[in-house]
Design an enzyme around this catalytic site. Structure first.
Site, PDB file in Angstrom:
ATOM      1  N   GLU A   1     -69.757  -4.545  30.431  1.00 37.51           N
ATOM      2  CA  GLU A   1     -71.102  -4.093  30.801  1.00 37.51           C
ATOM      3  C   GLU A   1     -71.011  -2.587  31.055  1.00 37.51           C
ATOM      4  OE1 GLU A   1     -73.770  -6.069  30.558  1.00 37.51           O
ATOM      5  OE2 GLU A   1     -74.818  -4.191  30.984  1.00 37.51           O
TER       6      GLU A   1
ATOM      7  N   HIS B   1     -66.312  -6.336  18.265  1.00 37.18           N
ATOM      8  CA  HIS B   1     -65.111  -6.620  19.066  1.00 37.18           C
ATOM      9  C   HIS B   1     -63.914  -7.031  18.213  1.00 37.18           C
ATOM     10  CE1 HIS B   1     -67.045  -6.773  23.085  1.00 37.18           C
ATOM     11  NE2 HIS B   1     -68.113  -7.169  22.416  1.00 37.18           N
TER      12      HIS B   1
ATOM     13  N   ILE C   1     -71.597  -8.997  20.243  1.00 39.24           N
ATOM     14  CA  ILE C   1     -72.090  -9.704  21.433  1.00 39.24           C
ATOM     15  C   ILE C   1     -72.974  -8.743  22.231  1.00 39.24           C
ATOM     16  CG2 ILE C   1     -71.450 -10.933  23.556  1.00 39.24           C
ATOM     17  CD1 ILE C   1     -68.631 -11.341  22.214  1.00 39.24           C
ATOM     18  N   ARG C   2     -74.255  -9.043  22.291  1.00 39.20           N
ATOM     19  CA  ARG C   2     -75.236  -8.154  22.957  1.00 39.20           C
ATOM     20  C   ARG C   2     -74.893  -6.687  22.618  1.00 39.20           C
ATOM     21  NH1 ARG C   2     -76.542  -7.799  27.962  1.00 39.20           N
ATOM     22  NH2 ARG C   2     -74.516  -8.167  28.859  1.00 39.20           N
TER      23      ARG C   2
ATOM     24  N   GLU D   1     -60.964  -7.068  19.032  1.00 42.64           N
ATOM     25  CA  GLU D   1     -59.971  -7.732  19.897  1.00 42.64           C
ATOM     26  C   GLU D   1     -60.242  -9.226  20.035  1.00 42.64           C
ATOM     27  OE1 GLU D   1     -62.452  -5.921  20.712  1.00 42.64           O
ATOM     28  OE2 GLU D   1     -63.367  -6.572  22.595  1.00 42.64           O
TER      29      GLU D   1
ATOM     30  N   CYS E   1     -67.927  -1.734  21.764  1.00 47.00           N
ATOM     31  CA  CYS E   1     -69.155  -2.302  22.330  1.00 47.00           C
ATOM     32  C   CYS E   1     -69.580  -1.537  23.591  1.00 47.00           C
ATOM     33  CB  CYS E   1     -68.995  -3.805  22.543  1.00 47.00           C
ATOM     34  SG  CYS E   1     -70.594  -4.608  22.643  1.00 47.00           S
TER      35      CYS E   1
END
Ligand code: GLN
Length: 200
Positions: free
Chosen positions: A51, A179, A142-143, A181, A82
């Site tokens: 975040e 991502h 992801i978002r 990873e 991200c």
């Protein structure tokens, strides 16, 4: 014996463990960085997904802002994935704290809206030195943020089918909206590890 490559992963919040595991699988030493003093002597730094508002807040609380900027000015390679991409960008939407401004891109947070929180896409990576580039890179979003604008000398490395840039690089600073990873494919980690051998 040549010195083993040591790469740090900022371990304040987010999926830093997955990056550590990918780096270890790529055969280098990975360090979970929790204090600015740990940046010393690293061959690269990854800011993971998570975040961005929380990571930026913790960067200020733990006094990482200047040390990270100095690390990059000193020629240290940096990769933001991200939320990490948002943290290192020049500008990002919907944040109360300034970003680190280490690559001249503007990003839009949560660019895909609530309906499409997560998705996966096979991307073609446009970098001459990206291994086996004929095989697409399976990217997990992801978002995710998207890159809205790129400044001078920023190379776009991958786009979504609609043309939106989702990976870019300027010198030794790499950003990906997705991502690497979270997938077994180590090509992005290996690509990033190549930066530490680059001259200025
Ligand atoms: N949506 C998050 C943010 O704005 C990023 C999500 C992620 O890192 N997977 O910071």
């Amino acid at each position: 014996m040549p010195k083993k490559v040591r790469v740090g992963v900022l371990a304040l919040q987010g999926d830093f463990r997955e990056h550590v595991e990918s780096l270890q699988r790529a055969g280098v030493e990975a360090v979970e960085v929790r204090l600015p003093a740990q940046l010393k002597g690293l061959d690269g730094l990854i800011i993971p997904g998570g975040e961005s508002t929380t990571i930026l807040r913790l960067i200020d609380i733990f006094k990482f802002r200047e040390p990270i900027i100095d690390f990059i000015r000193g020629g240290g390679p940096l990769w933001g994935t991200c939320a990490g991409m948002i943290v290192v960008a020049q500008k990002a939407t919907d944040l109360t704290r300034p970003t680190l401004g280490l690559i001249n891109v503007s990003v839009c947070r949560n660019a895909f809206g609530r309906q499409v929180d997560s998705f996966e896409e096979d991307l073609t990576i446009a970098a001459g030195d990206f291994a086996q580039r004929e095989k697409p890179f399976h990217a997990v979003f992801i978002r995710a943020p998207v890159i809205e604008e790129t400044g001078a000398a920023v190379e776009v490395l991958a786009r979504l089918p609609n043309g939106a840039p989702v990976a870019a690089r300027r010198g030794k600073v790499l950003v990906t909206a997705f991502h690497p990873e979270l997938t077994p494919d180590l090509r992005f980690h290996e690509f990033f590890l190549g930066f530490s051998a680059m001259k200025e």
